[in-house]
Design a protein around this motif. Structure first.
Motif, PDB file in Angstrom:
ATOM      1  N   ILE A   1     -11.256 -10.386   1.996  1.00 35.64           N
ATOM      2  CA  ILE A   1     -10.462  -9.545   2.889  1.00 35.64           C
ATOM      3  C   ILE A   1      -8.972  -9.745   2.625  1.00 35.64           C
ATOM      4  O   ILE A   1      -8.202  -8.787   2.634  1.00 35.64           O
ATOM      5  N   ALA A   2      -8.577 -10.985   2.354  1.00 33.53           N
ATOM      6  CA  ALA A   2      -7.162 -11.263   2.089  1.00 33.53           C
ATOM      7  C   ALA A   2      -6.702 -10.544   0.819  1.00 33.53           C
ATOM      8  O   ALA A   2      -5.589 -10.001   0.776  1.00 33.53           O
ATOM      9  N   ASP A   3      -7.551 -10.532  -0.210  1.00 35.66           N
ATOM     10  CA  ASP A   3      -7.204  -9.827  -1.449  1.00 35.66           C
ATOM     11  C   ASP A   3      -7.069  -8.335  -1.207  1.00 35.66           C
ATOM     12  O   ASP A   3      -6.144  -7.687  -1.714  1.00 35.66           O
ATOM     13  N   LYS A   4      -7.996  -7.780  -0.428  1.00 32.81           N
ATOM     14  CA  LYS A   4      -7.935  -6.352  -0.124  1.00 32.81           C
ATOM     15  C   LYS A   4      -6.652  -6.019   0.634  1.00 32.81           C
ATOM     16  O   LYS A   4      -6.002  -5.016   0.350  1.00 32.81           O
ATOM     17  N   ALA A   5      -6.292  -6.873   1.584  1.00 32.74           N
ATOM     18  CA  ALA A   5      -5.091  -6.631   2.376  1.00 32.74           C
ATOM     19  C   ALA A   5      -3.836  -6.709   1.508  1.00 32.74           C
ATOM     20  O   ALA A   5      -2.931  -5.881   1.638  1.00 32.74           O
ATOM     21  N   ARG A   6      -3.784  -7.708   0.620  1.00 28.57           N
ATOM     22  CA  ARG A   6      -2.624  -7.838  -0.271  1.00 28.57           C
ATOM     23  C   ARG A   6      -2.497  -6.632  -1.185  1.00 28.57           C
ATOM     24  O   ARG A   6      -1.397  -6.101  -1.378  1.00 28.57           O
ATOM     25  N   ASN A   7      -3.613  -6.204  -1.750  1.00 31.66           N
ATOM     26  CA  ASN A   7      -3.588  -5.049  -2.646  1.00 31.66           C
ATOM     27  C   ASN A   7      -3.198  -3.773  -1.905  1.00 31.66           C
ATOM     28  O   ASN A   7      -2.439  -2.956  -2.421  1.00 31.66           O
ATOM     29  N   ALA A   8      -3.705  -3.612  -0.700  1.00 29.63           N
ATOM     30  CA  ALA A   8      -3.360  -2.433   0.096  1.00 29.63           C
ATOM     31  C   ALA A   8      -1.879  -2.452   0.465  1.00 29.63           C
ATOM     32  O   ALA A   8      -1.203  -1.412   0.409  1.00 29.63           O
ATOM     33  N   ALA A   9      -1.367  -3.626   0.807  1.00 30.26           N
ATOM     34  CA  ALA A   9       0.049  -3.742   1.149  1.00 30.26           C
ATOM     35  C   ALA A   9       0.925  -3.435  -0.059  1.00 30.26           C
ATOM     36  O   ALA A   9       1.950  -2.756   0.062  1.00 30.26           O
ATOM     37  N   GLU A  10       0.510  -3.922  -1.225  1.00 30.67           N
ATOM     38  CA  GLU A  10       1.275  -3.653  -2.441  1.00 30.67           C
ATOM     39  C   GLU A  10       1.263  -2.159  -2.770  1.00 30.67           C
ATOM     40  O   GLU A  10       2.287  -1.590  -3.155  1.00 30.67           O
ATOM     41  N   GLU A  11       0.121  -1.525  -2.570  1.00 31.29           N
ATOM     42  CA  GLU A  11       0.033  -0.094  -2.843  1.00 31.29           C
ATOM     43  C   GLU A  11       0.902   0.704  -1.861  1.00 31.29           C
ATOM     44  O   GLU A  11       1.619   1.631  -2.256  1.00 31.29           O
ATOM     45  N   LEU A  12       0.861   0.327  -0.580  1.00 30.25           N
ATOM     46  CA  LEU A  12       1.691   1.022   0.412  1.00 30.25           C
ATOM     47  C   LEU A  12       3.174   0.822   0.125  1.00 30.25           C
ATOM     48  O   LEU A  12       3.961   1.763   0.258  1.00 30.25           O
ATOM     49  N   ALA A  13       3.549  -0.381  -0.267  1.00 34.21           N
ATOM     50  CA  ALA A  13       4.948  -0.640  -0.598  1.00 34.21           C
ATOM     51  C   ALA A  13       5.371   0.210  -1.793  1.00 34.21           C
ATOM     52  O   ALA A  13       6.485   0.747  -1.819  1.00 34.21           O
ATOM     53  N   GLY A  14       4.481   0.340  -2.759  1.00 36.95           N
ATOM     54  CA  GLY A  14       4.771   1.179  -3.920  1.00 36.95           C
ATOM     55  C   GLY A  14       4.946   2.635  -3.543  1.00 36.95           C
ATOM     56  O   GLY A  14       5.851   3.313  -4.034  1.00 36.95           O
ATOM     57  N   LYS A  15       4.092   3.114  -2.644  1.00 37.93           N
ATOM     58  CA  LYS A  15       4.213   4.505  -2.197  1.00 37.93           C
ATOM     59  C   LYS A  15       5.526   4.718  -1.442  1.00 37.93           C
ATOM     60  O   LYS A  15       6.171   5.753  -1.595  1.00 37.93           O
ATOM     61  N   ALA A  16       5.903   3.714  -0.637  1.00 37.21           N
ATOM     62  CA  ALA A  16       7.159   3.818   0.104  1.00 37.21           C
ATOM     63  C   ALA A  16       8.347   3.837  -0.851  1.00 37.21           C
ATOM     64  O   ALA A  16       9.276   4.648  -0.688  1.00 37.21           O
ATOM     65  N   LYS A  17       8.338   2.965  -1.842  1.00 40.25           N
ATOM     66  CA  LYS A  17       9.426   2.940  -2.828  1.00 40.25           C
ATOM     67  C   LYS A  17       9.524   4.278  -3.557  1.00 40.25           C
ATOM     68  O   LYS A  17      10.613   4.803  -3.763  1.00 40.25           O
ATOM     69  N   GLU A  18       8.374   4.793  -3.940  1.00 41.35           N
ATOM     70  CA  GLU A  18       8.365   6.073  -4.650  1.00 41.35           C
ATOM     71  C   GLU A  18       8.925   7.180  -3.767  1.00 41.35           C
ATOM     72  O   GLU A  18       9.714   8.019  -4.211  1.00 41.35           O
ATOM     73  N   ALA A  19       8.531   7.187  -2.489  1.00 44.09           N
ATOM     74  CA  ALA A  19       9.007   8.216  -1.566  1.00 44.09           C
ATOM     75  C   ALA A  19      10.521   8.119  -1.361  1.00 44.09           C
ATOM     76  O   ALA A  19      11.222   9.139  -1.383  1.00 44.09           O
ATOM     77  N   VAL A  20      11.023   6.896  -1.187  1.00 44.45           N
ATOM     78  CA  VAL A  20      12.463   6.716  -1.022  1.00 44.45           C
ATOM     79  C   VAL A  20      13.184   7.138  -2.300  1.00 44.45           C
ATOM     80  O   VAL A  20      14.230   7.783  -2.256  1.00 44.45           O
ATOM     81  N   GLY A  21      12.599   6.790  -3.442  1.00 43.22           N
ATOM     82  CA  GLY A  21      13.172   7.210  -4.715  1.00 43.22           C
ATOM     83  C   GLY A  21      13.230   8.719  -4.845  1.00 43.22           C
ATOM     84  O   GLY A  21      14.208   9.280  -5.362  1.00 43.22           O
ATOM     85  N   ASN A  22      12.186   9.386  -4.376  1.00 42.94           N
ATOM     86  CA  ASN A  22      12.167  10.857  -4.407  1.00 42.94           C
ATOM     87  C   ASN A  22      13.258  11.446  -3.507  1.00 42.94           C
ATOM     88  O   ASN A  22      13.928  12.400  -3.878  1.00 42.94           O
TER      89      ASN A  22
END
Length: 57
Positions: free
Chosen positions: A3-24
């Motif tokens: 569960i911890a791995d899933k949460a870390r990966n999901a958080a990393e993916e969400l952070a990436g989406k946020a960075k991409e959106a701000v970049g856009n």
């Protein structure tokens, strides 16, 4: 996959989406690329964990 791995990966993916959106929004190509890279890393980690899980069965 823990569960911890899933949460870390999901958080990393969400952070990436946020960075991409701000970049856009700010037209920052570097931030867009960094966000896409973070998302790709998270996807690769998920794939690796899924392979590990398959071999455990």
């Amino acid at each position: 996959m823990g569960i911890a791995d899933k949460a870390r990966n999901a958080a990393e993916e969400l952070a990436g989406k946020a960075k991409e959106a701000v970049g856009n929004l700010t037209d920052d190509k570097d931030l867009q690329a960094e966000g896409k890279t973070d998302q790709t890393k998270a996807d690769l980690k998920n794939a690796g964990e899924n392979i590990k899980d398959a071999f455990k069965k």
